[in-house]
Design an enzyme around this catalytic site. Structure first.
Site, PDB file in Angstrom:
ATOM      1  N   ARG A 130      -5.607  68.340 -13.787  1.00  0.00           N
ATOM      2  CA  ARG A 130      -4.369  68.029 -13.075  1.00  0.00           C
ATOM      3  C   ARG A 130      -4.565  67.167 -11.826  1.00  0.00           C
ATOM      4  O   ARG A 130      -4.359  67.613 -10.698  1.00  0.00           O
ATOM      5  CB  ARG A 130      -3.638  69.319 -12.697  1.00  0.00           C
ATOM      6  N   ASP A 315       5.805  74.555 -20.338  1.00  0.00           N
ATOM      7  CA  ASP A 315       5.922  75.858 -19.672  1.00  0.00           C
ATOM      8  C   ASP A 315       6.522  76.940 -20.576  1.00  0.00           C
ATOM      9  O   ASP A 315       6.625  78.092 -20.164  1.00  0.00           O
ATOM     10  CB  ASP A 315       6.748  75.736 -18.384  1.00  0.00           C
ATOM     11  N   ARG A 407       4.204  85.137  -9.225  1.00  0.00           N
ATOM     12  CA  ARG A 407       4.388  83.768  -8.731  1.00  0.00           C
ATOM     13  C   ARG A 407       5.659  83.155  -9.295  1.00  0.00           C
ATOM     14  O   ARG A 407       6.250  82.279  -8.666  1.00  0.00           O
ATOM     15  CB  ARG A 407       3.204  82.887  -9.145  1.00  0.00           C
TER      16      ARG A 407
HETATM   17  C1  UD1 Z   1       5.161  70.302 -13.100  1.00  0.00           C
HETATM   18  C2  UD1 Z   1       5.539  71.762 -13.103  1.00  0.00           C
HETATM   19  C3  UD1 Z   1       4.754  72.522 -14.160  1.00  0.00           C
HETATM   20  C4  UD1 Z   1       4.951  71.863 -15.522  1.00  0.00           C
HETATM   21  C5  UD1 Z   1       4.632  70.377 -15.439  1.00  0.00           C
HETATM   22  C6  UD1 Z   1       4.942  69.629 -16.734  1.00  0.00           C
HETATM   23  C7  UD1 Z   1       6.141  72.187 -10.803  1.00  0.00           C
HETATM   24  C8  UD1 Z   1       5.813  72.857  -9.525  1.00  0.00           C
HETATM   25  N1  UD1 Z   1       5.258  72.319 -11.791  1.00  0.00           N
HETATM   26  O1  UD1 Z   1       3.778  70.223 -12.760  1.00  0.00           O
HETATM   27  O2  UD1 Z   1       5.214  73.873 -14.204  1.00  0.00           O
HETATM   28  O3  UD1 Z   1       4.086  72.460 -16.460  1.00  0.00           O
HETATM   29  O4  UD1 Z   1       5.405  69.762 -14.390  1.00  0.00           O
HETATM   30  O5  UD1 Z   1       6.266  69.799 -17.084  1.00  0.00           O
HETATM   31  O6  UD1 Z   1       7.179  71.588 -10.949  1.00  0.00           O
HETATM   32  N2  UD1 Z   1      -1.088  63.712 -14.197  1.00  0.00           N
HETATM   33  C9  UD1 Z   1      -2.065  62.784 -13.892  1.00  0.00           C
HETATM   34  N3  UD1 Z   1      -2.067  62.213 -12.655  1.00  0.00           N
HETATM   35  C10 UD1 Z   1      -1.126  62.524 -11.710  1.00  0.00           C
HETATM   36  C11 UD1 Z   1      -0.113  63.453 -12.026  1.00  0.00           C
HETATM   37  C12 UD1 Z   1      -0.118  64.029 -13.291  1.00  0.00           C
HETATM   38  O7  UD1 Z   1      -2.931  62.495 -14.713  1.00  0.00           O
HETATM   39  O8  UD1 Z   1      -1.175  61.961 -10.605  1.00  0.00           O
HETATM   40  C13 UD1 Z   1      -1.066  64.356 -15.526  1.00  0.00           C
HETATM   41  C14 UD1 Z   1      -1.316  65.861 -15.463  1.00  0.00           C
HETATM   42  O9  UD1 Z   1      -2.689  66.168 -15.418  1.00  0.00           O
HETATM   43  C15 UD1 Z   1      -0.636  66.329 -16.724  1.00  0.00           C
HETATM   44  C16 UD1 Z   1       0.561  65.389 -16.862  1.00  0.00           C
HETATM   45  O10 UD1 Z   1       0.235  64.242 -16.073  1.00  0.00           O
HETATM   46  O11 UD1 Z   1      -1.496  66.159 -17.821  1.00  0.00           O
HETATM   47  C17 UD1 Z   1       1.885  65.943 -16.393  1.00  0.00           C
HETATM   48  O12 UD1 Z   1       1.734  66.476 -15.096  1.00  0.00           O
HETATM   49  P1  UD1 Z   1       2.939  66.591 -14.058  1.00  0.00           P
HETATM   50  O13 UD1 Z   1       4.227  66.288 -14.781  1.00  0.00           O
HETATM   51  O14 UD1 Z   1       2.621  65.795 -12.851  1.00  0.00           O
HETATM   52  O15 UD1 Z   1       2.916  68.138 -13.718  1.00  0.00           O
HETATM   53  P2  UD1 Z   1       3.138  68.820 -12.301  1.00  0.00           P
HETATM   54  O16 UD1 Z   1       4.154  68.063 -11.517  1.00  0.00           O
HETATM   55  O17 UD1 Z   1       1.832  69.121 -11.682  1.00  0.00           O
END
Ligand code: UD1
Length: 432
Positions: A130, A315, A407
């Site tokens: 992540r 989720d 949580r």
């Molecule tokens: C949010 C949710 C989480 C949910 C997820 C996907 C919150 C607090 N959490 O997490 O419950 O499971 O969305 O719906 O809202 N990625 C990258 N680089 C980045 C950002 C993301 O590679 O800079 C990748 C991540 O590793 C993952 C994918 O993109 O594989 C999606 O992640 P993201 O949508 O950003 O999830 P969160 O915002 O962390």
């Protein structure tokens, strides 16, 4: 450490109140950093992650006052005044960020309001690496200078952030949220292409509108933001939690019960409702929310692939896997968002589930009955899937490491017990 003990086998009957969305609240709370006036959030859920975010904001200088708590949870929720009259500290320390990745959502607003921010890198977590590289690249495009020093993201901008055309190569919920907040106070227009369309992102955008931001394209993959010089206070109600709703919908289905989910927003749950119906559950709208029943149904397996919204949410993957473990026939569950999000599989197998994992897919072959066992999980949704499996299993299940559940699920055992589940919390004892 608390544990949850369940004696499975009772079909759930009754109603369950749905609270405000954790993931929406975790983005709405840092939005208070964008203005010196008060942002009042209502329908705020009472959860450990919300307290962690409150602690983080407090150390940035945000004053907080609880201004109403019915104590009932659900649609009545809590109301919290957040006032960032003066930001006294622009560092988000490791100790708080490591507990909750969503802490990184203070980066955009701090940078936009103060011109600098230092936020600990979140590091790995139980469901994969992540990274936050996409957040950082996009902020750089807006004129921020970003260095990674000693485990911290050090971000700075001379004057205001500048509007930019951002194309996310991959849909990111947190990245879109950070950018929305940063762009609201930037100079000029920002376009975010391939923006996340999750309802929690739309909720943040609507709150920012109420605070005086100018945003078009809410709910679509292209967000257009005209930056303004200042935002003002607002009163905003957090959207109901579609993942909590989906989790209790599975509780109704897996126990072959009949439950009304009060306050649920069916319109935000098309993909989950489709899967529940495909496997034989009845899902209907009620005046107060929605009803899920499977008391007269034989459930059958169905295939699922997780995708960004409006696709099936990652989720909800673990919860549906528990359901498929008790449905007849086979299902294939494919996880496309996070690597390493099958940690519930070995625990479900200890309860008698038949599951084979091949890379990003799991083949689940339903069994007539799961059997209770002591289990534990390393993340929030995995933990709730074990509770759901326990509700359907024969005999006693003890779910350890309940802090994961706390949580994201408010009063989980009370809500389930009110529908007839035999479930209790065992306090303390230090056992894991
Ligand atoms: C949010 C949710 C989480 C949910 C997820 C996907 C919150 C607090 N959490 O997490 O419950 O499971 O969305 O719906 O809202 N990625 C990258 N680089 C980045 C950002 C993301 O590679 O800079 C990748 C991540 O590793 C993952 C994918 O993109 O594989 C999606 O992640 P993201 O949508 O950003 O999830 P969160 O915002 O962390």
């Amino acid at each position: 450490m608390d544990r949850i003990r369940i004696i499975g086998g009772t079909p759930l009957k009754g109603s369950i109140p749905i609270g405000g969305a954790k993931n929406a609240a975790l983005a709405l709370m840092p939005a208070c950093l964008l203005t010196d006036q008060t942002l009042t959030l209502t329908n705020l859920p009472h959860l450990v992650d919300i307290t962690t975010m409150a602690n983080l904001l407090a150390q940035h200088g945000v004053g907080m006052a609880l201004n109403g708590d019915s104590g009932l949870g659900g649609a009545s929720g809590r109301a919290l005044d957040l006032t960032a009259a003066e930001i006294v500290n622009t560092t988000a320390p490791y100790d708080l960020v490591r507990r909750m990745r969503a802490s990184v959502l203070v980066l955009g607003p701090l940078l936009a309001r103060c011109g600098r921010a230092r936020v600990s890198l979140p590091g790995g977590c139980a469901i994969g690496t992540r990274p936050v590289d996409l957040h950082l690249k996009a902020l750089e495009q807006m004129g921020a200078r970003i260095d990674l020093q000693e485990g911290y993201i050090a971000a700075e901008v001379a004057g205001r952030l500048k509007g930019a055309h951002i194309i996310f190569p991959q849909v990111t919920v947190g990245g879109t949220e950070n950018l929305l907040m940063a762009a609201s106070l930037a100079e000029g227009e920002t376009v975010i292409a391939n923006a996340a369309r999750e309802p929690e992102v739309a909720d943040l955008a609507h709150c920012l509108l109420a605070m005086g931001a100018r945003i078009e394209g809410i709910g679509t993959g292209t967000l257009r933001i005209q930056g303004v010089e200042r935002l003002h206070g607002a009163v905003y109600s957090v959207v109901p939690d579609r993942i909590e709703t989906g989790s209790y919908a599975v509780a109704a289905a897996i126990t072959r019960g009949n439950v009304e989910l009060v306050g649920a927003r069916m319109d935000l749950m098309d993909s989950v409702i489709k899967v529940l119906r495909d496997c034989g559950a009845e899902v209907t709208a009620t005046e107060r929310g929605m009803r899920v029943r499977a008391d007269a149904a034989e459930l059958v397996g169905t295939d699922i692939m997780t995708e960004p919204y409006p696709g099936f949410p990652t989720d909800m993957q673990a919860q549906l896997m528990a359901l498929m473990a008790t449905a007849s026939g086979a299902s294939m569950i494919t996880e496309t968002i996070f690597e390493n999000r099958f940690m519930h599989v070995p625990e479900l197998m200890r309860m008698g589930a038949k599951i084979n994992v091949h890379g990003a897919s799991a083949i689940v072959r339903g069994v007539p009955r799961l059997s209770g066992a002591p289990v534990m999980a390393t993340d929030l949704r995995a933990s709730v899937s074990l509770v759901l499996a326990g509700l359907a299993a024969e005999g006693e299940t003890v779910v350890n490491r309940v802090y994961h559940l706390d949580r994201g699920y408010e009063r989980v055992e009370e809500k389930l017990a009110a529908c007839g589940a035999r479930i209790e919390r065992i306090k303390g004892e230090g056992a894991e």
